[in-house]
Design a protein around this motif. Structure first.
Motif, PDB file in Angstrom:
ATOM      1  N   GLY A 165       0.805  -1.207   0.000  1.00 17.47           N
ATOM      2  CA  GLY A 165       0.000   0.000   0.000  1.00 17.47           C
ATOM      3  C   GLY A 165       0.841   1.261   0.000  1.00 17.47           C
ATOM      4  O   GLY A 165       2.039   1.222   0.189  1.00 17.47           O
ATOM      5  N   GLY A 166       0.203   2.363  -0.259  1.00 22.61           N
ATOM      6  CA  GLY A 166       0.903   3.644  -0.205  1.00 22.61           C
ATOM      7  C   GLY A 166       1.656   3.974  -1.466  1.00 22.61           C
ATOM      8  O   GLY A 166       2.253   5.027  -1.586  1.00 22.61           O
ATOM      9  N   GLY A 167       1.660   3.077  -2.434  1.00 19.57           N
ATOM     10  CA  GLY A 167       2.380   3.352  -3.667  1.00 19.57           C
ATOM     11  C   GLY A 167       2.098   2.290  -4.696  1.00 19.57           C
ATOM     12  O   GLY A 167       1.500   1.265  -4.393  1.00 19.57           O
ATOM     13  N   ALA A 168       2.545   2.521  -5.913  1.00 17.09           N
ATOM     14  CA  ALA A 168       2.235   1.582  -6.995  1.00 17.09           C
ATOM     15  C   ALA A 168       3.408   0.672  -7.272  1.00 17.09           C
ATOM     16  O   ALA A 168       3.676   0.338  -8.410  1.00 17.09           O
ATOM     17  N   ASP A 169       4.088   0.232  -6.227  1.00 17.37           N
ATOM     18  CA  ASP A 169       5.297  -0.562  -6.450  1.00 17.37           C
ATOM     19  C   ASP A 169       5.038  -2.045  -6.447  1.00 17.37           C
ATOM     20  O   ASP A 169       5.896  -2.847  -6.142  1.00 17.37           O
TER      21      ASP A 169
END
Lengths: 110, 114
Positions: free
Chosen positions: A92-96
């Motif tokens: 979560g928190g990013g598209a990684d």
């Protein structure tokens, strides 16, 4: 970076047995995925869950967010269940993307 | 329902050759990604894209290039193949990886670099 650990790494069981595969992770997540990969084959999504429990046929997946732990259960196992089962998490928190465990190699003998 | 289509399924390259692994999805997913799978290791992210025209590096980007000119296609280019790039490559797509949505994978490309 989230660390995803699966156990056991290898599991051989007899047809009909109840199977449990475990997955633990180190950092909070937005979702956890259980994937299946047959030898030489592609990867198929079995479940995506962020809380509680999901059931599909003979497969059951549970997750405990507080303990950072999930289990995949197979009831009445069958030789066609033989595959590698992979746990993966969205931190979560990013598209990684997903962070994957190394997989559990399951063999169900007739 | 094609889902995620990867080509080729198998490929042998000589060291120094270049090639492109193709990936296409027909689900209108914004997020697409490339992973490599090596024995004894979990899948690792190479590059990803959150939409047409937007790409970014993952965990192991060296030796690979990507572009995203359309929503449907996300090719992976090996610039100068090396034996260390021998691996199985998977393309994946989803609606929203950060918020958690089901991931769809291609059938994989088994690449050998000699």
């Amino acid at each position: 970076k989230n660390e995803v650990e699966q156990s056991p790494q290898n599991l051989t069981a007899q047809e009909g047995e109840f199977i449990t595969i475990n997955c633990s992770y180190s950092v909070g997540i937005s979702a956890l995925h259980w994937l299946q990969q047959h030898p030489g084959g592609g990867i198929v999504s079995l479940f995506m869950l962020s809380s509680g429990k999901k059931k599909h046929g003979r497969l059951i997946a549970t997750i405990n967010i507080q303990e950072k732990h999930s289990s995949l259960h197979i009831t009445a196992s069958h030789p066609r269940d033989s595959a590698v089962y992979i746990c993966a998490v969205n931190s979560g928190g990013g598209a990684d993307g997903l962070t994957f465990g190394k997989g559990t190699h399951l063999i169900i003998q007739p | 329902n094609a889902g995620v289509t990867q080509t080729p399924k198998f490929q042998v390259l000589k060291t120094g050759q270049s090639m492109t692994l193709q990936c296409a999805q027909d689900m209108n997913h914004e997020y697409m990604s490339w992973y490599r799978q090596d024995p004894g290791m979990g899948l690792r992210l190479i590059h990803y894209s959150v939409g047409a025209g937007i790409t970014d590096q993952g965990e192991v980007p060296n030796g690979y290039n990507v572009s995203r000119s359309t929503t449907e296609d996300f090719p992976l280019r090996l610039l100068s193949a090396a034996p260390s790039q021998t691996s199985v490559y998977f393309c994946a797509s989803s609606w929203n990886p950060a918020g958690g949505s089901e991931a769809f994978f291609g059938q994989g490309t088994r690449l050998t670099v000699v």
